[in-house]
Design a protein around this motif. Structure first.
Motif, short mmCIF file in Angstrom:
data_model
loop_
_atom_site.label_atom_id
_atom_site.label_comp_id
_atom_site.label_asym_id
_atom_site.label_seq_id
_atom_site.Cartn_x
_atom_site.Cartn_y
_atom_site.Cartn_z
N GLY A 58 8.47 26.21 -17.57
CA GLY A 58 7.07 26.57 -17.38
C GLY A 58 6.50 26.16 -16.04
N LEU A 59 7.37 25.79 -15.12
CA LEU A 59 6.89 25.42 -13.78
C LEU A 59 6.53 26.68 -13.00
N PRO A 60 5.44 26.65 -12.25
CA PRO A 60 5.04 27.83 -11.49
C PRO A 60 5.94 28.06 -10.28
N LYS A 61 5.94 29.29 -9.81
CA LYS A 61 6.65 29.59 -8.56
C LYS A 61 6.09 28.70 -7.46
N GLY A 62 6.96 28.27 -6.59
CA GLY A 62 6.55 27.38 -5.51
C GLY A 62 6.67 25.91 -5.88
N SER A 63 7.02 25.63 -7.15
CA SER A 63 7.22 24.23 -7.56
C SER A 63 8.34 23.63 -6.73
N ARG A 64 8.25 22.33 -6.52
CA ARG A 64 9.26 21.64 -5.72
C ARG A 64 10.28 20.98 -6.64
N VAL A 65 11.56 21.27 -6.34
CA VAL A 65 12.67 20.74 -7.12
C VAL A 65 13.48 19.83 -6.22
N ALA A 66 13.47 18.53 -6.52
CA ALA A 66 14.25 17.57 -5.75
C ALA A 66 15.70 17.62 -6.24
N LEU A 67 16.64 17.73 -5.31
CA LEU A 67 18.06 17.76 -5.64
C LEU A 67 18.69 16.49 -5.08
N LEU A 68 19.11 15.61 -5.98
CA LEU A 68 19.72 14.35 -5.58
C LEU A 68 21.20 14.40 -5.91
N GLY A 69 22.02 14.36 -4.90
CA GLY A 69 23.46 14.39 -5.13
C GLY A 69 24.22 14.49 -3.83
N ARG A 70 25.50 14.32 -3.96
CA ARG A 70 26.39 14.43 -2.81
C ARG A 70 26.64 15.90 -2.49
N ASN A 71 27.14 16.14 -1.31
CA ASN A 71 27.48 17.49 -0.90
C ASN A 71 28.59 18.00 -1.82
N SER A 72 28.29 19.01 -2.61
CA SER A 72 29.27 19.54 -3.56
C SER A 72 28.95 21.00 -3.85
N ILE A 77 24.95 25.27 -5.68
CA ILE A 77 24.54 26.15 -6.77
C ILE A 77 23.11 25.81 -7.21
N ALA A 78 22.80 24.53 -7.30
CA ALA A 78 21.44 24.12 -7.69
C ALA A 78 20.42 24.56 -6.63
N ASP A 79 20.80 24.50 -5.38
CA ASP A 79 19.91 24.94 -4.30
C ASP A 79 19.65 26.44 -4.41
N LEU A 80 20.70 27.21 -4.65
CA LEU A 80 20.53 28.66 -4.85
C LEU A 80 19.67 28.95 -6.08
N ALA A 81 19.91 28.21 -7.17
CA ALA A 81 19.13 28.41 -8.39
C ALA A 81 17.65 28.15 -8.15
N THR A 82 17.37 27.13 -7.38
CA THR A 82 15.97 26.81 -7.07
C THR A 82 15.31 27.99 -6.36
N SER A 89 13.43 23.83 -2.75
CA SER A 89 14.33 22.68 -2.83
C SER A 89 13.86 21.56 -1.91
N VAL A 90 13.96 20.35 -2.43
CA VAL A 90 13.71 19.16 -1.63
C VAL A 90 14.99 18.32 -1.71
N PRO A 91 15.82 18.39 -0.67
CA PRO A 91 17.10 17.67 -0.74
C PRO A 91 16.92 16.16 -0.60
N LEU A 92 17.59 15.44 -1.48
CA LEU A 92 17.66 13.98 -1.42
C LEU A 92 19.14 13.62 -1.44
N GLY A 109 5.52 15.97 -3.59
CA GLY A 109 4.93 16.22 -4.90
C GLY A 109 5.87 16.97 -5.82
N ASN A 110 7.08 16.47 -5.97
CA ASN A 110 8.10 17.16 -6.76
C ASN A 110 7.71 17.33 -8.21
N ASP A 111 8.10 18.49 -8.77
CA ASP A 111 7.82 18.81 -10.16
C ASP A 111 9.04 18.59 -11.04
N LEU A 112 10.23 18.54 -10.43
CA LEU A 112 11.47 18.42 -11.17
C LEU A 112 12.49 17.71 -10.30
N LEU A 113 13.30 16.86 -10.90
CA LEU A 113 14.36 16.16 -10.19
C LEU A 113 15.68 16.51 -10.85
#
Length: 124
Positions: A58-72, A77-82, A89-92, A109-113
């Motif tokens: 239910g997150l609106p378009k434009g929501s920020r999704v933080a991606l925490l992980g190593r280069n893989s 895939i998560a970046d493309l999905a976002t 995408s907000v890379p961490l 102001g991330n909405d999802l991690l």
């Protein structure tokens, strides 16, 4: 989903997915020394399923999704999905200090991690 301009990362991906569905796009080395190859169509399938899940939250378009992980492969895939979900995408990265990560999370102001799975392959 409309196909975006191929000048964007998502547009580039969708163009290549259409043109070379069965060719290898990503290769992921595993801790045991084996590798997994993902075709353009496999990556697209996984990214679309993840994008559908993001939208189901239910997150609106434009929501920020933080991606925490190593280069893989799955980070990509998560970046493309976002992008497919219309989110940003907000890379961490694991090497960020607590202060840097807190700043990035607070500033954007991330909405999802989304947290990647650690592996034994990367020991310090």
């Amino acid at each position: 989903m409309t196909i975006p301009d191929s000048a964007t990362l998502l547009g580039f991906f969708l163009k290549h997915e259409t043109e070379q569905r069965d060719k290898t796009y990503l290769i992921q080395p595993l801790p045991d020394g084996t590798v997994v190859a993902y075709s353009w169509s496999e990556v697209g399938n996984q990214a679309r399923r993840m994008a559908t899940y993001f939208q189901s939250l239910g997150l609106p378009k434009g929501s920020r999704v933080a991606l925490l992980g190593r280069n893989s492969a799955h980070w990509t895939i998560a970046d493309l999905a976002t992008s497919m979900a219309g989110m940003v995408s907000v890379p961490l990265f694991p090497m960020y200090s607590g202060i840097s990560a807190r700043y990035a999370l607070g500033h954007h102001g991330n909405d999802l991690l989304v947290v990647g799975k650690p592996t034994q392959q990367f020991r310090r």
